[in-house]
Design a protein around this motif. Structure first.
Motif, PDB file in Angstrom:
ATOM      1  N   MET A 154     -24.666 -91.107  11.881  1.00 17.02           N
ATOM      2  CA  MET A 154     -23.851 -91.625  10.820  1.00 17.02           C
ATOM      3  C   MET A 154     -22.581 -92.260  11.760  1.00 17.02           C
TER       4      MET A 154
ATOM      5  N   SER B 238     -35.995 -86.485   0.816  1.00 20.60           N
ATOM      6  CA  SER B 238     -35.369 -87.032  -0.444  1.00 20.60           C
ATOM      7  C   SER B 238     -33.965 -87.071  -0.422  1.00 20.60           C
ATOM      8  N   ASN B 239     -33.293 -87.539   0.743  1.00 26.10           N
ATOM      9  CA  ASN B 239     -31.714 -87.554   1.048  1.00 26.10           C
ATOM     10  C   ASN B 239     -30.908 -88.551   0.353  1.00 26.10           C
ATOM     11  N   TRP B 240     -30.831 -88.555  -0.979  1.00 26.39           N
ATOM     12  CA  TRP B 240     -30.403 -89.827  -1.751  1.00 26.39           C
ATOM     13  C   TRP B 240     -28.880 -89.939  -1.173  1.00 26.39           C
ATOM     14  N   GLY B 241     -28.114 -88.733  -0.598  1.00 24.46           N
ATOM     15  CA  GLY B 241     -26.723 -88.996  -0.411  1.00 24.46           C
ATOM     16  C   GLY B 241     -26.618 -90.224   0.637  1.00 24.46           C
ATOM     17  N   ARG B 242     -27.840 -90.255   1.518  1.00 21.18           N
ATOM     18  CA  ARG B 242     -27.374 -91.424   2.554  1.00 21.18           C
ATOM     19  C   ARG B 242     -27.494 -92.644   1.781  1.00 21.18           C
TER      20      ARG B 242
ATOM     21  N   ILE C 131     -24.973 -84.248   2.588  1.00 21.87           N
ATOM     22  CA  ILE C 131     -24.262 -84.771   1.329  1.00 21.87           C
ATOM     23  C   ILE C 131     -25.025 -84.566  -0.128  1.00 21.87           C
ATOM     24  N   GLY C 132     -24.090 -84.289  -1.201  1.00 20.01           N
ATOM     25  CA  GLY C 132     -24.728 -84.150  -2.573  1.00 20.01           C
ATOM     26  C   GLY C 132     -25.057 -82.840  -2.655  1.00 20.01           C
TER      27      GLY C 132
ATOM     28  N   THR D 111     -19.311 -90.819   5.037  1.00 16.37           N
ATOM     29  CA  THR D 111     -18.276 -90.668   3.735  1.00 16.37           C
ATOM     30  C   THR D 111     -17.282 -89.546   4.229  1.00 16.37           C
TER      31      THR D 111
ATOM     32  N   CYS E 106     -20.094 -86.381  -2.464  1.00 13.11           N
ATOM     33  CA  CYS E 106     -20.921 -86.783  -3.586  1.00 13.11           C
ATOM     34  C   CYS E 106     -20.956 -85.579  -4.449  1.00 13.11           C
TER      35      CYS E 106
ATOM     36  N   ILE F 127     -23.400 -88.169  -8.438  1.00 10.19           N
ATOM     37  CA  ILE F 127     -23.646 -86.780  -8.191  1.00 10.19           C
ATOM     38  C   ILE F 127     -25.187 -86.498  -8.293  1.00 10.19           C
ATOM     39  N   GLY F 128     -25.831 -85.677  -7.449  1.00 12.08           N
ATOM     40  CA  GLY F 128     -27.210 -85.345  -7.688  1.00 12.08           C
ATOM     41  C   GLY F 128     -27.337 -84.416  -8.764  1.00 12.08           C
TER      42      GLY F 128
ATOM     43  N   VAL G 143     -17.416 -94.360  -0.679  1.00  8.70           N
ATOM     44  CA  VAL G 143     -17.891 -93.153  -1.110  1.00  8.70           C
ATOM     45  C   VAL G 143     -17.125 -92.302  -0.161  1.00  8.70           C
TER      46      VAL G 143
ATOM     47  N   ASN H 108     -15.431 -95.681   4.055  1.00  8.07           N
ATOM     48  CA  ASN H 108     -16.535 -96.092   3.036  1.00  8.07           C
ATOM     49  C   ASN H 108     -16.049 -95.798   1.760  1.00  8.07           C
TER      50      ASN H 108
ATOM     51  N   LEU I 216     -26.189 -93.498  -1.516  1.00  6.08           N
ATOM     52  CA  LEU I 216     -24.944 -93.675  -1.850  1.00  6.08           C
ATOM     53  C   LEU I 216     -24.127 -93.935  -0.960  1.00  6.08           C
ATOM     54  N   CYS I 217     -24.262 -93.406   0.346  1.00  2.00           N
ATOM     55  CA  CYS I 217     -23.240 -93.520   1.641  1.00  2.00           C
ATOM     56  C   CYS I 217     -23.315 -95.095   2.128  1.00  2.00           C
TER      57      CYS I 217
END
Lengths: 404, 404
Positions: free
Chosen positions: B180, A314-318, B116-117, B226, B81, A353-354, B51, B49, A320-321
């Motif tokens: 990345m 669950s790497n949501w930062g990717r 990230i995050g 990022t 983030c 932000i997470g 972000v 980026n 957003l990136c």
């Protein structure tokens, strides 16, 4: 509109088709003919790649004629990067099909998919076309859907029914993926049949419009193919008043056509090479339609996002990136991200932000076969949806070895 | 120019550095400080980026000051983030480093790389900075190179020496990849030290120019990070007349800096996540520099080309296909393609069509650790080179699991 379960292109009145083994592939069906009993109004959209396969070069000319009556398609060889000989071979496919069917060669469209840079074995093609033309059937749709497959693991077929002017209108479609798939059309072939009566310009513009939110919003691997083709044949046998302006009939037909194209697109994305799941990126409240699309496509195209979903990471930062490098003018500090499946929804990030979330629930959603990533940009009123798949070991396996 | 074997950033007079374990990673070095004994003219280039990680936001302001004296870098966490708290944490890293070294906090640049995050664990960072500042050494370059690694499998270090005005000029560099990574700077950090005396504007413009043909021409996975950062510190201790215009000294230094940046770029590409080989795309005779670059980058970014090279599958059609969708105005019928390694060369295609070639020889070349794809567009006088790597099972393994 009724979705016709297990129906296909030959469930549209006036269409027959076939799918046979010509010898291009070892054991599988590899050649098909789709035939309309009367000349049909035709429209097509083709790859934007500067390198266009021979059948694409040929079809772009052929489709300028008002009507088409047949499509001949082979898999196993793309007839791309094959020079003058390739173009001659594509022309031969049209001529041979026309001769077998007793129609004008200018009414035959040609498609090919498979390995690039190898000349077609014309003896096999020639006898294959004879065989395919002699086995046309109203039950042949499924055979055709099989014959156009390359690395696809299952066929993509659909049919719908609705009414215009009290007449029953049908639309049927078959398509194939499943590598070289990227916005601007992948190695993707899609053939649509319908019995509606419609003017050529209307059909052509409607098709161009319809692919923008369907085939052009899917990505398997970021590669735009040399052979991408979507063709529609409208044989007019429904007997409705020919659609000639953007009236109610037009919109009704457009809605059904959009549905057919989107469903075929989703099937292609879900069956991407090596895919274990369908990933849908749904971008909300973008400052423009174009930016909504850029964001949605960037997320489903990102190798890192795709690999994370394969691993249920669950790497949501990717995500957003990927929004950040999409080219869209986003404000990272506004972005909210949600994961959804058919039964659950969970918020993962707020204001860029997470946030604390239930990892077990996120895992459960990520492990479903159809994950929706909802991205709220909180900037405007525009939205867009794109479809892709995860990136797995099997993508590498298929593409390191298979010569398509 | 002499290439100094096994030398690094601390072999440049006046620079010390360190690399220690602060606890961000389980067992590996994860924090480093690079220090110049005198304030150094500084320049930096950062991710495009939208972000931007907190340290990037901070550095863009800090580097406006004429001089910088230290760089503090952590791996294991990208501080991206992370909102206001993240920016405060980045500022704390500068303050703490300045305090430990007895210098102004405005002369400390900060970089982070990793997941990230997630907020940085500031207790570990704080004690880590104390430890790193107290262990600065002229032998610390190798430790620094280790401390900035994430999924890298080896360190990237280089140093060169040449003369200007009879003075010995040194340039040293360390860098890290390895996911990345994409044109427009990957999750790529690169820190360059030099003892040259040069005016800030000159250094800044030269660096911007130099990255265009080096870091911006590599791709591992198409994802632009990022946190991308390239920083150069020029401490002036060589005692040459300060470079202030585009004279011989400028060009001599530029040539050496370009060499350093290109070599570090190649090391990053060769060590791309899961990579088994370095792939170099060399485009010749393009109609413009921009189109040469588009073509070279498109080929090394194509997932299908990359997977084919992993499988030693001489599928040149995918190369031509990638040229076709690159956005460059190519004429497919003119294109010639060659495969080369350090000892052999073989032509694969001519006039956009495959030609008979010795498959054994092609296999031998593809199996080498450094394959050069030469593409002759036969349209103009411009050329460009891009570097990437193959796409293997291990890329998926690393990225499905590793949370960076």
């Amino acid at each position: 509109m009724i979705i016709l379960k297990d129906k296909t292109i030959t469930d549209v009145p006036g269409f027959t088709s076939s799918g046979i083994h010509s010898g291009l592939k070892k054991n599988k069906k590899d050649l098909c003919v789709i035939f309309s009993e009367v000349p049909a109004t035709s429209a097509g959209v083709f790859t934007k790649n500067k390198v266009q396969a021979a059948p694409v070069v040929l079809d772009i000319e052929t489709i300028k004629h008002e009507k088409s009556q047949a499509i001949v398609v082979n898999s196993g060889n793309a007839n791309a990067c094959t020079g003058e000989q390739g173009l001659e071979n594509a022309k031969f496919m049209a001529q041979k099909t026309a001769q077998c069917l007793g129609i004008d060669e200018k009414s035959v469209l040609v498609s090919s998919t498979g390995i690039i840079g190898v000349q077609l074995p014309m003896d096999k093609i020639s006898s294959g076309i004879e065989k395919a033309c002699s086995s046309l059937s109203v039950d042949g749709g499924d055979d055709s859907a099989h014959a156009i497959m390359t690395t696809d693991s299952y066929t993509k077929q659909i049919a719908v029914q609705f009414e215009i002017d009290g007449k029953d209108i049908f639309i049927g479609g078959i398509a194939k993926g499943s590598g070289m798939i990227h916005p601007n059309m992948g190695t993707m072939l899609s053939f649509i049949t319908t019995n509606i009566s419609i003017e050529k310009d209307m059909l052509s513009n409607m098709l161009k419009d319809s692919i923008e939110d369907s085939y052009n919003m899917i990505s398997v691997d970021g590669d735009t193919s040399t052979n991408d083709t979507v063709i529609i044949l409208a044989n007019g046998l429904a007997g409705n008043k020919a659609v000639s302006k953007e009236d109610d009939s037009y919109h009704k037909f457009k809605e059904a056509l959009d549905y057919v194209n989107k469903e075929l697109s989703k099937m292609i994305a879900a069956d991407g090479e090596g895919a274990t799941k369908l990933i849908e990126a749904h971008v909300l409240n973008a400052p423009s339609k174009e930016e909504a699309k850029l964001c949605a496509k960037s997320v489903i195209t990102s190798s890192l996002v795709k690999a994370a979903f394969f691993g249920n990471n669950s790497n949501w930062g990717r995500i957003l990136c990927a929004l950040g490098y999409s080219g869209a003018e986003i404000v990272p500090d506004k972005v909210a991200i949600f994961f959804k499946d058919d039964s659950d929804s969970i918020q993962i990030a707020e204001n860029g932000i997470g946030i604390d979330f239930d990892e077990d629930k996120a895992q459960k959603i990520m492990k479903s076969g159809h994950v929706i990533i909802t991205i709220d940009l909180k900037m405007g009123d525009y939205s867009a949806t794109a479809w892709g798949c995860d990136l797995s070991y099997d993508y590498i396996k298929v593409n390191a070895m298979y010569k398509s």
